[in-house]
Design an enzyme around this catalytic site. Sequence first.
Site, PDB file in Angstrom:
ATOM      1  N   TYR A  12      28.525 -13.742  19.496  1.00 36.70           N
ATOM      2  CA  TYR A  12      28.017 -15.083  19.823  1.00 36.70           C
ATOM      3  C   TYR A  12      27.985 -15.999  18.593  1.00 36.70           C
ATOM      4  O   TYR A  12      28.655 -17.039  18.563  1.00 36.70           O
ATOM      5  CB  TYR A  12      26.622 -14.926  20.441  1.00 36.70           C
ATOM      6  N   ILE A  13      27.254 -15.608  17.576  1.00 35.90           N
ATOM      7  CA  ILE A  13      27.135 -16.501  16.410  1.00 35.90           C
ATOM      8  C   ILE A  13      28.430 -16.448  15.591  1.00 35.90           C
ATOM      9  O   ILE A  13      28.935 -17.471  15.126  1.00 35.90           O
ATOM     10  CB  ILE A  13      25.894 -16.139  15.566  1.00 35.90           C
ATOM     11  N   GLY A  37      31.333  -7.828  21.325  1.00 36.90           N
ATOM     12  CA  GLY A  37      32.021  -9.121  21.201  1.00 36.90           C
ATOM     13  C   GLY A  37      33.114  -9.295  22.242  1.00 36.90           C
ATOM     14  O   GLY A  37      33.412  -8.384  23.022  1.00 36.90           O
ATOM     15  N   THR A 118      17.188 -11.690   9.736  1.00 40.00           N
ATOM     16  CA  THR A 118      16.412 -12.093  10.917  1.00 40.00           C
ATOM     17  C   THR A 118      14.941 -12.349  10.592  1.00 40.00           C
ATOM     18  O   THR A 118      14.385 -11.728   9.676  1.00 40.00           O
ATOM     19  CB  THR A 118      16.492 -10.970  11.987  1.00 40.00           C
ATOM     20  N   TYR A 142      15.095  -2.745  14.546  1.00 38.55           N
ATOM     21  CA  TYR A 142      16.108  -3.779  14.313  1.00 38.55           C
ATOM     22  C   TYR A 142      15.773  -4.552  13.036  1.00 38.55           C
ATOM     23  O   TYR A 142      16.589  -4.652  12.112  1.00 38.55           O
ATOM     24  CB  TYR A 142      16.192  -4.725  15.526  1.00 38.55           C
ATOM     25  N   PHE A 170      15.927 -17.545  12.978  1.00 40.55           N
ATOM     26  CA  PHE A 170      14.892 -17.600  13.999  1.00 40.55           C
ATOM     27  C   PHE A 170      15.634 -17.512  15.346  1.00 40.55           C
ATOM     28  O   PHE A 170      16.486 -16.653  15.485  1.00 40.55           O
ATOM     29  CB  PHE A 170      13.958 -18.792  13.734  1.00 40.55           C
ATOM     30  N   ASN A 171      15.342 -18.338  16.351  1.00 42.36           N
ATOM     31  CA  ASN A 171      15.966 -18.095  17.667  1.00 42.36           C
ATOM     32  C   ASN A 171      17.218 -18.948  17.876  1.00 42.36           C
ATOM     33  O   ASN A 171      17.109 -20.131  18.223  1.00 42.36           O
ATOM     34  CB  ASN A 171      14.941 -18.348  18.764  1.00 42.36           C
ATOM     35  N   HIS A 190      17.787 -12.642  26.029  1.00 48.64           N
ATOM     36  CA  HIS A 190      17.196 -13.820  25.394  1.00 48.64           C
ATOM     37  C   HIS A 190      16.741 -14.864  26.411  1.00 48.64           C
ATOM     38  O   HIS A 190      17.331 -15.014  27.475  1.00 48.64           O
ATOM     39  CB  HIS A 190      18.182 -14.447  24.408  1.00 48.64           C
ATOM     40  N   PHE A 209       6.892 -13.548  29.767  1.00 51.50           N
ATOM     41  CA  PHE A 209       6.289 -12.313  29.243  1.00 51.50           C
ATOM     42  C   PHE A 209       4.933 -12.598  28.603  1.00 51.50           C
ATOM     43  O   PHE A 209       4.806 -12.701  27.392  1.00 51.50           O
ATOM     44  CB  PHE A 209       7.225 -11.644  28.231  1.00 51.50           C
TER      45      PHE A 209
END
Length: 329
Positions: A12-13, A37, A118, A142, A170-171, A190, A209
């Site tokens: 993704y990133i 990926g 992270t 993680y 961050f997110n 996510h 949540f």
Amino acid sequence: MKTILVAGGAGYIGSHMVALLAERGIDTVVVDNLCTGHQQAVKGARKTYIGDLRDGDFLDTVFAENEIDGVINFAAFSLVGESVTDPLKYYGNNVAGSISMLGAMRKHNVKRIVFSSTAATYGEPEKQPIEETDRTDPTNPYGASKLAIEGMLKWCDQAHGIRYAALRYFNAAGSNTDVTIGEDHNPESHLIPLVMKAALGQRSHIGIFGDDYPTADGTCIRDYIHVRDLVEAHLLALEYLEREDKSGIFNLGSGDGYSVKQIIESARRITGKEIPAKIEPRRAGDPSVLIASNKKAAELLGWTPKRGLDEIIADAWSWHSSHPNGYEG
Ligand code: UDP
């Protein structure tokens, strides 16, 4: 800059990174084992090598065939929940992959690496906004695997002169505005992509949540950063390493926090969809608030995020509504 090696460039990133490097005319080579990926996500790399970072001979070939000037390493497992139930998978892949990469860099005399770290390295934060000098005490494997790699980078800097920028995300959310690439995880965990799937009717509702956290509306607060802003910081970090010949750790966040309920409300407004939501139990290990101080990245890298929450959600919606099944169509 000569050639940049992007490890995990099909993720993704990573894929947003490759697209940005291509836009800037920077020669890019991708390494990815495609276990999470997507080959179709790689747009604009000169060459993609399919293989695993832990395979030293494979990496050796990549470095021998290209004049690599710098490395950006995204390749890692990143599911927090899975890391708790299978810690060795996380140490085994994330730490071993980085050992192998640093070994190849050392052998081929490559001196610059930008590493995906992270906010999970902090664990339960001491204060908000979180600064890079705050205590790191991860609450899951993680985050611990990423912190272990940060430690390794520090020692490789000292021993081998390999300069690093460890970027604590961050997110990350959103997608490129041309929506040729976007977020496609399986399974998806996510918040923003799951909210989009609920908006599309692919899920009956979005589960919230926990609504008994010590925040204004009782739901967790996070710092959401547009993936495009995020990858722009990597390019600035590479330039910093070249210019300053000095390593550093940087938070990459917007400096603003939004609650789960606020995200769902914004998504309802932007998508025009109802998006049913239900309160569910807390998820283990979720800190109530995570907000970045991005002062250090602003001062040293010259990075300021340009895109706010509405743009993040609008771009995520463009991607998900045009690719309801991700890269499968
Ligand atoms: N979250 C939620 N429902 C979901 C997924 C996530 O309420 O289906 C919450 C989660 O508890 C956290 C926030 O949304 O407070 C962001 O979670 P995400 O997994 O996107 O990122 P994280 O903060 O864990 O890196």
